[in-house]
Scaffold this motif. Sequence first.
Motif, PDB file in Angstrom:
ATOM      1  N   THR A  37       0.833  -1.202   0.000  1.00 32.21           N
ATOM      2  CA  THR A  37       0.000   0.000   0.000  1.00 32.21           C
ATOM      3  C   THR A  37       0.866   1.251   0.000  1.00 32.21           C
ATOM      4  O   THR A  37       0.609   2.204  -0.731  1.00 32.21           O
ATOM      5  N   LYS A  38       1.901   1.241   0.820  1.00 35.34           N
ATOM      6  CA  LYS A  38       2.785   2.405   0.898  1.00 35.34           C
ATOM      7  C   LYS A  38       3.550   2.628  -0.404  1.00 35.34           C
ATOM      8  O   LYS A  38       3.839   3.762  -0.771  1.00 35.34           O
ATOM      9  N   LEU A  39       3.876   1.558  -1.106  1.00 36.55           N
ATOM     10  CA  LEU A  39       4.636   1.682  -2.351  1.00 36.55           C
ATOM     11  C   LEU A  39       3.752   1.939  -3.570  1.00 36.55           C
ATOM     12  O   LEU A  39       4.103   2.734  -4.441  1.00 36.55           O
ATOM     13  N   ILE A  40       2.610   1.270  -3.632  1.00 38.94           N
ATOM     14  CA  ILE A  40       1.763   1.348  -4.829  1.00 38.94           C
ATOM     15  C   ILE A  40       0.715   2.451  -4.723  1.00 38.94           C
ATOM     16  O   ILE A  40       0.415   3.115  -5.710  1.00 38.94           O
ATOM     17  N   ALA A  41       0.150   2.628  -3.524  1.00 29.43           N
ATOM     18  CA  ALA A  41      -0.912   3.631  -3.345  1.00 29.43           C
ATOM     19  C   ALA A  41      -0.583   4.527  -2.149  1.00 29.43           C
ATOM     20  O   ALA A  41      -1.294   4.514  -1.142  1.00 29.43           O
ATOM     21  N   PRO A  42       0.505   5.286  -2.239  1.00 27.84           N
ATOM     22  CA  PRO A  42       0.904   6.094  -1.082  1.00 27.84           C
ATOM     23  C   PRO A  42      -0.148   7.124  -0.667  1.00 27.84           C
ATOM     24  O   PRO A  42      -0.269   7.427   0.526  1.00 27.84           O
ATOM     25  N   GLN A  43      -0.927   7.643  -1.611  1.00 24.02           N
ATOM     26  CA  GLN A  43      -1.968   8.615  -1.256  1.00 24.02           C
ATOM     27  C   GLN A  43      -3.030   7.971  -0.359  1.00 24.02           C
ATOM     28  O   GLN A  43      -3.541   8.603   0.564  1.00 24.02           O
ATOM     29  N   PHE A  44      -3.343   6.730  -0.629  1.00 25.43           N
ATOM     30  CA  PHE A  44      -4.291   5.983   0.209  1.00 25.43           C
ATOM     31  C   PHE A  44      -3.727   5.827   1.623  1.00 25.43           C
ATOM     32  O   PHE A  44      -4.436   6.030   2.609  1.00 25.43           O
ATOM     33  N   ALA A  45      -2.445   5.463   1.719  1.00 23.08           N
ATOM     34  CA  ALA A  45      -1.800   5.316   3.030  1.00 23.08           C
ATOM     35  C   ALA A  45      -1.766   6.646   3.775  1.00 23.08           C
ATOM     36  O   ALA A  45      -1.981   6.689   4.985  1.00 23.08           O
ATOM     37  N   ILE A  46      -1.515   7.725   3.053  1.00 22.81           N
ATOM     38  CA  ILE A  46      -1.497   9.060   3.670  1.00 22.81           C
ATOM     39  C   ILE A  46      -2.885   9.422   4.185  1.00 22.81           C
ATOM     40  O   ILE A  46      -3.046   9.905   5.309  1.00 22.81           O
ATOM     41  N   GLN A  47      -3.894   9.166   3.362  1.00 24.39           N
ATOM     42  CA  GLN A  47      -5.265   9.520   3.713  1.00 24.39           C
ATOM     43  C   GLN A  47      -5.723   8.825   4.991  1.00 24.39           C
ATOM     44  O   GLN A  47      -6.453   9.403   5.787  1.00 24.39           O
ATOM     45  N   TYR A  48      -5.302   7.572   5.204  1.00 22.66           N
ATOM     46  CA  TYR A  48      -5.763   6.797   6.355  1.00 22.66           C
ATOM     47  C   TYR A  48      -4.731   6.706   7.478  1.00 22.66           C
ATOM     48  O   TYR A  48      -4.882   5.894   8.380  1.00 22.66           O
ATOM     49  N   SER A  49      -3.723   7.545   7.439  1.00 23.70           N
ATOM     50  CA  SER A  49      -2.765   7.622   8.546  1.00 23.70           C
ATOM     51  C   SER A  49      -3.376   8.431   9.678  1.00 23.70           C
ATOM     52  O   SER A  49      -4.136   9.369   9.432  1.00 23.70           O
ATOM     53  N   PRO A  50      -3.046   8.091  10.930  1.00 25.11           N
ATOM     54  CA  PRO A  50      -3.597   8.874  12.040  1.00 25.11           C
ATOM     55  C   PRO A  50      -3.093  10.312  11.998  1.00 25.11           C
ATOM     56  O   PRO A  50      -1.957  10.571  11.593  1.00 25.11           O
ATOM     57  N   PRO A  51      -3.935  11.248  12.422  1.00 25.36           N
ATOM     58  CA  PRO A  51      -3.505  12.655  12.421  1.00 25.36           C
ATOM     59  C   PRO A  51      -2.493  12.925  13.530  1.00 25.36           C
ATOM     60  O   PRO A  51      -2.447  12.222  14.529  1.00 25.36           O
ATOM     61  N   LEU A  53       0.912  12.807  13.545  1.00 28.13           N
ATOM     62  CA  LEU A  53       2.066  11.929  13.730  1.00 28.13           C
ATOM     63  C   LEU A  53       3.333  12.696  14.104  1.00 28.13           C
ATOM     64  O   LEU A  53       4.212  12.169  14.748  1.00 28.13           O
ATOM     65  N   GLY A  54       3.417  13.917  13.641  1.00 28.61           N
ATOM     66  CA  GLY A  54       4.596  14.712  13.952  1.00 28.61           C
ATOM     67  C   GLY A  54       5.693  14.592  12.912  1.00 28.61           C
ATOM     68  O   GLY A  54       6.797  15.082  13.124  1.00 28.61           O
ATOM     69  N   TRP A  55       5.434  13.934  11.805  1.00 30.38           N
ATOM     70  CA  TRP A  55       6.386  13.878  10.704  1.00 30.38           C
ATOM     71  C   TRP A  55       5.621  13.976   9.389  1.00 30.38           C
ATOM     72  O   TRP A  55       4.412  13.831   9.363  1.00 30.38           O
ATOM     73  N   ARG A  56       6.360  14.271   8.333  1.00 34.99           N
ATOM     74  CA  ARG A  56       5.738  14.527   7.022  1.00 34.99           C
ATOM     75  C   ARG A  56       4.919  13.343   6.532  1.00 34.99           C
ATOM     76  O   ARG A  56       5.361  12.203   6.584  1.00 34.99           O
ATOM     77  N   LEU A  57       3.749  13.643   6.059  1.00 28.07           N
ATOM     78  CA  LEU A  57       2.936  12.630   5.387  1.00 28.07           C
ATOM     79  C   LEU A  57       2.895  12.996   3.910  1.00 28.07           C
ATOM     80  O   LEU A  57       2.035  13.728   3.447  1.00 28.07           O
ATOM     81  N   ASP A  58       3.893  12.501   3.177  1.00 26.78           N
ATOM     82  CA  ASP A  58       3.933  12.743   1.741  1.00 26.78           C
ATOM     83  C   ASP A  58       4.311  11.447   1.039  1.00 26.78           C
ATOM     84  O   ASP A  58       4.625  10.441   1.675  1.00 26.78           O
ATOM     85  N   VAL A  59       4.247  11.469  -0.261  1.00 23.76           N
ATOM     86  CA  VAL A  59       4.497  10.272  -1.062  1.00 23.76           C
ATOM     87  C   VAL A  59       5.907   9.731  -0.818  1.00 23.76           C
ATOM     88  O   VAL A  59       6.096   8.517  -0.663  1.00 23.76           O
ATOM     89  N   ALA A  60       6.900  10.595  -0.765  1.00 25.01           N
ATOM     90  CA  ALA A  60       8.283  10.144  -0.559  1.00 25.01           C
ATOM     91  C   ALA A  60       8.443   9.435   0.785  1.00 25.01           C
ATOM     92  O   ALA A  60       9.117   8.395   0.870  1.00 25.01           O
ATOM     93  N   THR A  61       7.827   9.966   1.824  1.00 25.06           N
ATOM     94  CA  THR A  61       7.913   9.330   3.146  1.00 25.06           C
ATOM     95  C   THR A  61       7.240   7.964   3.126  1.00 25.06           C
ATOM     96  O   THR A  61       7.783   6.987   3.660  1.00 25.06           O
ATOM     97  N   MET A  62       6.064   7.885   2.517  1.00 28.50           N
ATOM     98  CA  MET A  62       5.353   6.602   2.453  1.00 28.50           C
ATOM     99  C   MET A  62       6.161   5.564   1.677  1.00 28.50           C
ATOM    100  O   MET A  62       6.252   4.413   2.089  1.00 28.50           O
ATOM    101  N   ARG A  63       6.743   5.979   0.581  1.00 25.38           N
ATOM    102  CA  ARG A  63       7.544   5.029  -0.209  1.00 25.38           C
ATOM    103  C   ARG A  63       8.785   4.590   0.557  1.00 25.38           C
ATOM    104  O   ARG A  63       9.176   3.424   0.504  1.00 25.38           O
ATOM    105  N   THR A  64       9.393   5.515   1.292  1.00 24.05           N
ATOM    106  CA  THR A  64      10.554   5.152   2.116  1.00 24.05           C
ATOM    107  C   THR A  64      10.146   4.130   3.175  1.00 24.05           C
ATOM    108  O   THR A  64      10.841   3.125   3.382  1.00 24.05           O
ATOM    109  N   LEU A  65       9.022   4.379   3.847  1.00 24.63           N
ATOM    110  CA  LEU A  65       8.537   3.430   4.851  1.00 24.63           C
ATOM    111  C   LEU A  65       8.213   2.076   4.207  1.00 24.63           C
ATOM    112  O   LEU A  65       8.477   1.018   4.796  1.00 24.63           O
ATOM    113  N   GLY A  66       7.655   2.105   3.007  1.00 26.29           N
ATOM    114  CA  GLY A  66       7.350   0.861   2.299  1.00 26.29           C
ATOM    115  C   GLY A  66       8.598   0.044   2.009  1.00 26.29           C
ATOM    116  O   GLY A  66       8.620  -1.171   2.216  1.00 26.29           O
TER     117      GLY A  66
END
Length: 143
Positions: A37-51, A53-66
């Motif tokens: 999900t983090k690699l293929i649909a990072p916007q979906f992961a961003i949308q459903y992340s808890p508010p 968090l204290g760190w950037r919620l962007d596509v690059a961060t999601m892909r890095t976490l993936g």
Amino acid sequence: MTATTTMTAAPSNRTALIAGRILSGLVIVFLLLDCGTKLIAPQFAIQYSPPGLGWRLDVATMRTLGVLLLIPTLLYIWPRTAVLGAILITGYLGGAIATHLRIDSPLLSHTLFGVYLGLMLWGGLWLRSPALRRLVPLQAPQG
């Protein structure tokens, strides 16, 4: 006497192996879905992340976490590197637990979810690995 002991021990080892593969399989499926999900649909992961968090919620961060989750998950799948993968995944889960604790997520459902997953991860590996069972016995050897 030895033949009887060997025959009764074999089903136990087979049962442990099957149970370990099932537990490990459940963990692997969940982790692959999460990193996928983090690699293929990072916007979906961003949308459903808890508010908050204290760190950037962007596509690059999601892909890095993936990627940071995919690599140890693949290591965990391969039997020769499963322990290394389990150690790395445990570190990843520790970060997730700390993040949820810091933002006051619900304890049993969110904060401790990483603990539940880690117990399944190590329990599955322990059940499917005779070498790990010898290294970390859950009971004292009978002698």
